[in-house]
Design a protein around this motif. Structure first.
Motif, PDB file in Angstrom:
ATOM      1  N   GLU A 298      -2.687 -42.475 -16.691  1.00  0.00           N
ATOM      2  CA  GLU A 298      -1.973 -41.363 -17.326  1.00  0.00           C
ATOM      3  C   GLU A 298      -2.141 -41.366 -18.841  1.00  0.00           C
ATOM      4  O   GLU A 298      -1.381 -40.707 -19.548  1.00  0.00           O
ATOM      5  CB  GLU A 298      -0.482 -41.446 -16.973  1.00  0.00           C
ATOM      6  CG  GLU A 298      -0.167 -41.364 -15.491  1.00  0.00           C
ATOM      7  CD  GLU A 298      -0.410 -39.972 -14.907  1.00  0.00           C
ATOM      8  OE1 GLU A 298      -0.581 -39.014 -15.695  1.00  0.00           O
ATOM      9  OE2 GLU A 298      -0.421 -39.842 -13.677  1.00  0.00           O
ATOM     10  N   ARG A 299      -3.133 -42.074 -19.331  1.00  0.00           N
ATOM     11  CA  ARG A 299      -3.319 -42.151 -20.775  1.00  0.00           C
ATOM     12  C   ARG A 299      -4.144 -40.985 -21.306  1.00  0.00           C
ATOM     13  O   ARG A 299      -4.728 -40.236 -20.549  1.00  0.00           O
ATOM     14  CB  ARG A 299      -3.957 -43.502 -21.139  1.00  0.00           C
ATOM     15  CG  ARG A 299      -3.022 -44.670 -20.845  1.00  0.00           C
ATOM     16  CD  ARG A 299      -3.669 -46.019 -21.047  1.00  0.00           C
ATOM     17  NE  ARG A 299      -2.762 -47.094 -20.614  1.00  0.00           N
ATOM     18  CZ  ARG A 299      -3.090 -48.363 -20.534  1.00  0.00           C
ATOM     19  NH1 ARG A 299      -4.319 -48.754 -20.873  1.00  0.00           N
ATOM     20  NH2 ARG A 299      -2.216 -49.257 -20.113  1.00  0.00           N
ATOM     21  N   LYS A 300      -4.128 -40.864 -22.645  1.00  0.00           N
ATOM     22  CA  LYS A 300      -4.867 -39.823 -23.380  1.00  0.00           C
ATOM     23  C   LYS A 300      -4.257 -38.437 -23.217  1.00  0.00           C
ATOM     24  O   LYS A 300      -4.920 -37.420 -23.427  1.00  0.00           O
ATOM     25  CB  LYS A 300      -6.353 -39.798 -22.974  1.00  0.00           C
ATOM     26  CG  LYS A 300      -7.086 -41.115 -23.242  1.00  0.00           C
ATOM     27  CD  LYS A 300      -8.573 -40.981 -23.039  1.00  0.00           C
ATOM     28  CE  LYS A 300      -9.283 -42.313 -23.253  1.00  0.00           C
ATOM     29  NZ  LYS A 300      -9.109 -42.831 -24.620  1.00  0.00           N
ATOM     30  N   PHE A 301      -2.977 -38.397 -22.842  1.00  0.00           N
ATOM     31  CA  PHE A 301      -2.265 -37.124 -22.769  1.00  0.00           C
ATOM     32  C   PHE A 301      -1.120 -37.043 -23.774  1.00  0.00           C
ATOM     33  O   PHE A 301      -0.337 -36.104 -23.743  1.00  0.00           O
ATOM     34  CB  PHE A 301      -1.703 -36.906 -21.352  1.00  0.00           C
ATOM     35  CG  PHE A 301      -2.755 -36.836 -20.280  1.00  0.00           C
ATOM     36  CD1 PHE A 301      -3.609 -35.740 -20.184  1.00  0.00           C
ATOM     37  CD2 PHE A 301      -2.905 -37.875 -19.379  1.00  0.00           C
ATOM     38  CE1 PHE A 301      -4.576 -35.678 -19.198  1.00  0.00           C
ATOM     39  CE2 PHE A 301      -3.869 -37.816 -18.378  1.00  0.00           C
ATOM     40  CZ  PHE A 301      -4.715 -36.720 -18.290  1.00  0.00           C
ATOM     41  N   GLY A 302      -1.013 -38.055 -24.637  1.00  0.00           N
ATOM     42  CA  GLY A 302       0.048 -38.055 -25.641  1.00  0.00           C
ATOM     43  C   GLY A 302       1.355 -38.666 -25.178  1.00  0.00           C
ATOM     44  O   GLY A 302       2.356 -38.614 -25.903  1.00  0.00           O
ATOM     45  N   TYR A 303       1.355 -39.278 -23.995  1.00  0.00           N
ATOM     46  CA  TYR A 303       2.602 -39.832 -23.480  1.00  0.00           C
ATOM     47  C   TYR A 303       3.024 -41.102 -24.226  1.00  0.00           C
ATOM     48  O   TYR A 303       4.214 -41.413 -24.302  1.00  0.00           O
ATOM     49  CB  TYR A 303       2.485 -40.139 -21.987  1.00  0.00           C
ATOM     50  CG  TYR A 303       2.110 -38.956 -21.124  1.00  0.00           C
ATOM     51  CD1 TYR A 303       2.521 -37.670 -21.464  1.00  0.00           C
ATOM     52  CD2 TYR A 303       1.348 -39.119 -19.974  1.00  0.00           C
ATOM     53  CE1 TYR A 303       2.176 -36.578 -20.670  1.00  0.00           C
ATOM     54  CE2 TYR A 303       0.995 -38.044 -19.167  1.00  0.00           C
ATOM     55  CZ  TYR A 303       1.418 -36.773 -19.515  1.00  0.00           C
ATOM     56  OH  TYR A 303       1.069 -35.708 -18.730  1.00  0.00           O
ATOM     57  N   GLY A 304       2.054 -41.854 -24.758  1.00  0.00           N
ATOM     58  CA  GLY A 304       2.385 -43.074 -25.480  1.00  0.00           C
ATOM     59  C   GLY A 304       3.191 -42.783 -26.728  1.00  0.00           C
ATOM     60  O   GLY A 304       4.253 -43.385 -26.956  1.00  0.00           O
ATOM     61  N   ARG A 305       2.718 -41.857 -27.533  1.00  0.00           N
ATOM     62  CA  ARG A 305       3.478 -41.466 -28.724  1.00  0.00           C
ATOM     63  C   ARG A 305       4.812 -40.865 -28.326  1.00  0.00           C
ATOM     64  O   ARG A 305       5.846 -41.138 -28.933  1.00  0.00           O
ATOM     65  CB  ARG A 305       2.667 -40.475 -29.547  1.00  0.00           C
ATOM     66  CG  ARG A 305       3.454 -39.870 -30.701  1.00  0.00           C
ATOM     67  CD  ARG A 305       2.615 -39.010 -31.598  1.00  0.00           C
ATOM     68  NE  ARG A 305       3.454 -38.296 -32.550  1.00  0.00           N
ATOM     69  CZ  ARG A 305       3.101 -38.024 -33.795  1.00  0.00           C
ATOM     70  NH1 ARG A 305       1.919 -38.428 -34.247  1.00  0.00           N
ATOM     71  NH2 ARG A 305       3.906 -37.366 -34.594  1.00  0.00           N
ATOM     72  N   ALA A 306       4.796 -40.071 -27.268  1.00  0.00           N
ATOM     73  CA  ALA A 306       6.015 -39.397 -26.844  1.00  0.00           C
ATOM     74  C   ALA A 306       7.091 -40.384 -26.405  1.00  0.00           C
ATOM     75  O   ALA A 306       8.277 -40.178 -26.698  1.00  0.00           O
ATOM     76  CB  ALA A 306       5.702 -38.418 -25.717  1.00  0.00           C
TER      77      ALA A 306
END
Length: 355
Positions: A298-306
């Motif tokens: 599920e990476r590279k969709f902006g979830y980490g920053r979110a």
């Protein structure tokens, strides 16, 4: 000089020595010292010692060693040992006390067939390496075969307001007493305005963010085992075993399944977490963020920053404005979220020729 095994008998004396030597930067509390250096099952008693003056029984040095345990439910750290702390009263240095303490710790680790010794970075560590200010300690360790590794950092929001912050010369600076602007923006160290992160939860059509609950334990542990087996999995297990209710985890969910997490800590957490160790430096409450991670699928969709933004949001809902992120080299990533370098460390390790 006498050398005695480290035990709870010496807890108050070690706490006093620590605060006399570095309490202005890393203030020690008896409950933190007990949690990390007595109650941790990775403690190696035969490698942990105190140095005491023979005439007056004044404690002037301590070394605390740890090793991976066969009883660990995870294999992270297998074959490794750690020097969690090695401290000698400045007035008693250059007398061979530190060398003797290190010799005792290394000998015990060698007898346990440890293949690699690291300075810090242990289970329930105090530091991920040697603090940047301790240049003399770094040179001392290098003479004894320890090799310098990565540069690592603790980050903090609003670092210009922090007590114990370092100037360019490495001298601690007092708190300024400034308050967070009411205009919805924050000032960076450079004086430029930046968005006030954490004022609202991030929104995605398919992903939601919420605080964990007691009933999330099994699903969260299954997520760790699948996506982050090892240290983070073990730390989460210890958290729940200590009575954690889930409120220290922000969960990212997609279609009802956990796809990411962010650990958040405050004064009510059941374990004194790494990113709030040095909370006594501040008059206001210090919160902590990290570790955090997203399912590799599920990476590279902006979830980490979110999920970090969600962590900031929930901490601020608790009235916490000052937040620390410990042990990271992702300075540029977190700077975009309003964090700046607070403290720096250099990792050190030594390979032992076992067998």
């Amino acid at each position: 000089m006498e050398y005695h095994p480290w035990s709870s008998k010496w807890l108050d004396a070690v706490c006093q020595l620590w605060n006399e030597q570095c309490g202005d930067r890393f203030p020690m509390r008896p409950e933190l010292l007990r949690q990390n250096s007595l109650d941790d099952p990775h403690l190696l008693p035969e490698g942990s010692w105190v140095a005491v003056e023979k005439e007056n029984q004044r404690l002037v040095g301590v070394v605390i060693a740890k090793k991976w345990s066969e009883a660990d439910p995870v294999t992270w750290g297998k074959g490794s040992g750690w020097i969690q702390a090695l401290l000698v009263d400045r007035a008693c240095r250059r007398q061979g006390i530190g060398a003797e303490l290190l010799k005792r710790a290394e000998s015990a680790l060698f007898q346990q067939n440890v293949e690699k010794i690291s300075l810090g970075s242990d289970w329930w560590h105090y530091f991920p390496g040697v603090p940047d200010e301790e240049q003399e300690t770094m040179r001392w360790a290098e003479k004894r075969g320890y090799i310098a590794g990565k540069q690592l950092f603790d980050l903090i929001s609003s670092p210009e307001e922090t007590a114990g912050n370092r100037s360019a010369s490495g001298v601690g600076q007092p708190a300024t007493g400034k308050e967070r602007p009411a205009s919805g923006v924050e000032q960076s160290v450079s004086g430029k305005e930046r968005p006030a992160f954490g004022t609202e939860l991030p929104t995605f059509a398919e992903v939601t963010f919420r605080e964990g609950k007691p009933e999330d334990r099994d699903a969260l542990m299954a997520f760790f085992n699948r996506c982050f087996p090892g240290r983070w999995e073990y730390e989460a297990l210890c958290y729940f075993e200590k009575g954690g209710t889930g409120r220290e985890f922000v969960l990212a969910e997609k279609n009802g399944a956990i796809i990411g997490f962010c650990r958040i800590n405050d004064a009510r957490s059941p374990i004194i977490a790494q990113n709030v160790y040095w909370a006594p430096l501040f008059a206001d409450e210090l919160g902590g963020i990290g570790p955090l991670g997203i399912d590799p699928q599920e990476r590279k969709f902006g979830y980490g920053r979110a999920v970090v933004e969600a962590g900031i949001f929930f901490l601020r809902q608790r009235g916490i404005e000052r937040i620390c992120i410990d042990w990271t080299d992702l300075v540029d990533f977190y700077r975009k979220l309003g964090f700046e370098v607070w403290k720096g460390y250099r990792s050190y390790s030594k390979i032992l020729n076992v067998g």
